[in-house]
Design an enzyme around this catalytic site. Structure first.
Site, PDB file in Angstrom:
ATOM      1  N   HIS A   1       2.957  10.720  -0.576  1.00  0.00           N
ATOM      2  CA  HIS A   1       2.535  12.218  -0.567  1.00  0.00           C
ATOM      3  C   HIS A   1       3.543  13.306  -0.515  1.00  0.00           C
ATOM      4  O   HIS A   1       4.569  12.922  -0.004  1.00  0.00           O
ATOM      5  CB  HIS A   1       1.526  12.167   0.547  1.00  0.00           C
ATOM      6  CG  HIS A   1       0.223  11.517   0.662  1.00  0.00           C
ATOM      7  ND1 HIS A   1      -0.655  11.847  -0.450  1.00  0.00           N
ATOM      8  CD2 HIS A   1      -0.024  10.199   1.277  1.00  0.00           C
ATOM      9  CE1 HIS A   1      -1.633  10.766  -0.014  1.00  0.00           C
ATOM     10  NE2 HIS A   1      -1.398   9.984   0.929  1.00  0.00           N
TER      11      HIS A   1
ATOM     12  N   ASP B   1       0.859  -1.219   0.086  1.00  0.00           N
ATOM     13  CA  ASP B   1       0.017  -0.167  -0.046  1.00  0.00           C
ATOM     14  C   ASP B   1       0.992   1.236   0.097  1.00  0.00           C
ATOM     15  O   ASP B   1       0.350   2.444   0.421  1.00  0.00           O
ATOM     16  CB  ASP B   1      -1.040   0.072   1.217  1.00  0.00           C
ATOM     17  CG  ASP B   1      -2.181   1.011   0.914  1.00  0.00           C
ATOM     18  OD1 ASP B   1      -2.136   1.629   0.030  1.00  0.00           O
ATOM     19  OD2 ASP B   1      -2.871   1.236   1.948  1.00  0.00           O
TER      20      ASP B   1
HETATM   21 ZN   LIG Z   1      -7.117   0.964   0.356  1.00  0.00          ZN
END
Ligand SMILES: [Zn+2]
Length: 428
Positions: free
Chosen positions: A307, A303
């Protein structure tokens, strides 16, 4: 073509062996192989794994090239030992058409550092209302097999049913981001003792578990397979365990950070710990480790969610959710699973390479380390110890929760079809 001899590596953590690469292929695995005409890599004490395969990566291109591009993301992947990553669909524009998935797929091929397999959106614009062109994405050059609205949950049961029915025809899979939206409105962290003390909006475990329960039942009803993204609670583990015992075709992933970090860290109010699903409790962490060890959870997926600084260096409530993970995943897995005796390296290879390739129906990856197979390989020095320094990341973003933390293990070499993409820990 160049020949490379990897000498004395512990293949899957076993006895030291030599591995000879010729061109794109593993030519031989054995002891005392001839080094004639080959470049030699001395690998004493190192562990040789099949190249890692990530089923859950956010590469951000197109649209958010300020956080990551396919090129920087695949460089980060290579440094972390990955030879293939699945790129999530929540880009701008959303990867919900054959055109966008082909664009991402092509950018991946041009990068040369790591194979990129696009994930297609389940619904148009990730809006959860209308099925996207699943068939067209599957039939495109990208050959999409995994569909997900990740970042958002496919919360409409009828849409989820239709998606499961549709992908069944070509053996595809829907990867669900399990988050009941109404139960998580305004949620900022795990719902529990810490959220009550801090006065932050709680994200109850049941918001995840209720969707997983519904979706395994839908998968059973349709006779399709379903994959659950980033399991984060002990209750989710129980549901998946039950579903598997019933013969339901469900697979599940856990992230490295959910194997190590807990919601106690949120007391710092440091937004680097803000992530979706949220960090849970110590009891959840222990249940996830156990479930990964016993096979209830099939794979580790990063995941990886880059950012830019301005989206993370702000107050907790305003900060974006997510952490980078490609360059630290293997170290966290060694720390939480291998060094604790829960998993051996063969088990790691299964959960970070063979199983994710199988779930994604990805050819050429997740193969055994044996003669005749594509030379997608990762060489790890498990004795290495060092503090994580985000300044050295290849990723364009730096939002790691491990800055300054000492973690074991280092990827020294990565090979993509025989070409070294990483040499001595550095991009080649
Ligand atoms: Zn997710």
């Amino acid at each position: 073509m160049t020949k490379i001899l990897i000498r004395g590596a512990k293949v899957l953590g076993g006895e030291p062996q030599d591995v000879l690469i010729d061109g794109e292929t593993i030519e031989a695995v054995g002891s005392d192989l001839s080094a004639e005409g080959a470049q030699v890599i001395e690998a004493e004490g190192q562990v040789l794994l099949p190249g890692l395969v990530d089923l859950h990566t956010h590469l951000r291109e197109p649209g958010r090239e300020d956080s990551e591009t396919v090129l920087t993301g695949t460089k980060a992947a290579a440094k972390g030992g990955w030879t293939a990553v699945h790129a999530m669909a929540n880009t701008f524009p959303v990867a919900d058409t054959a055109g966008v998935v082909e664009q991402v797929w092509r950018l991946g091929r041009e990068s040369g550092y790591c194979d990129v397999q696009p994930v297609g959106a389940v619904t148009v614009g990730l809006e959860g209302k209308q099925l996207a062109e699943l068939g067209a994405m599957h039939e495109s050059a990208a050959g999409v097999m995994v569909f997900s609205d990740d970042g958002k949950c496919v919360d409409d049961a009828v849409i989820m049913r239709r998606a499961l029915e549709y992908v069944k025809a070509f053996d595809g899979v829907v990867a669900q981001h399990a988050q009941e939206p109404r139960l998580t409105e305004g949620a900022q962290m795990n719902e529990g003792v810490v959220s009550a003390e801090l006065g932050l909006g709680g994200w109850p475990a049941v918001a995840e578990e209720s969707i997983i329960a519904r979706d395994v039942l839908l998968a059973e009803h349709v006779g399709s397979r379903v994959h659950i993204c980033h399991l984060s609670t002990a209750g989710s583990v129980e549901i998946v365990r039950w579903a598997k015992s019933k013969g339901i075709d469900v697979t599940a992933e856990v992230t490295p950070h959910h194997l190590l970090l807990t919601d106690e860290l949120v007391r710092s109010y440091n937004p680097v710990y803000k992530v979706n699903p949220p960090l849970r409790t110590e009891a959840d962490v222990m249940a996830l480790r156990e479930a990964l060890a016993d096979g209830t959870i099939d794979i580790i997926a990063t995941d990886h969610a880059p950012h830019p600084r301005e989206d993370k260096d702000c107050e907790w409530a305003a900060a974006a959710m997510g952490m980078v993970g490609l360059e630290t995943a293997l170290s966290v897995v060694q720390h939480t699973m291998v060094d604790t005796g829960l998993l051996d390296w063969a088990g790691v290879a299964e959960r970070m390479s063979a199983n994710p390739a199988k779930i994604g129906r990805l050819n050429g990856h997740g193969r055994p380390v044996s003669a005749g197979e594509p030379a997608n390989l990762t060489l790890v020095d498990p004795a290495y110890r060092g503090a994580v320094d985000p300044a050295g990341f290849a990723s364009r973003s730096r939002n790691t929760p491990y800055e300054g933390r000492e973690l074991p293990g280092r990827v020294t070499h990565t090979f993509l079809r025989g070409r070294a993409t990483v040499v001595d820990g550095k991009l080649a």
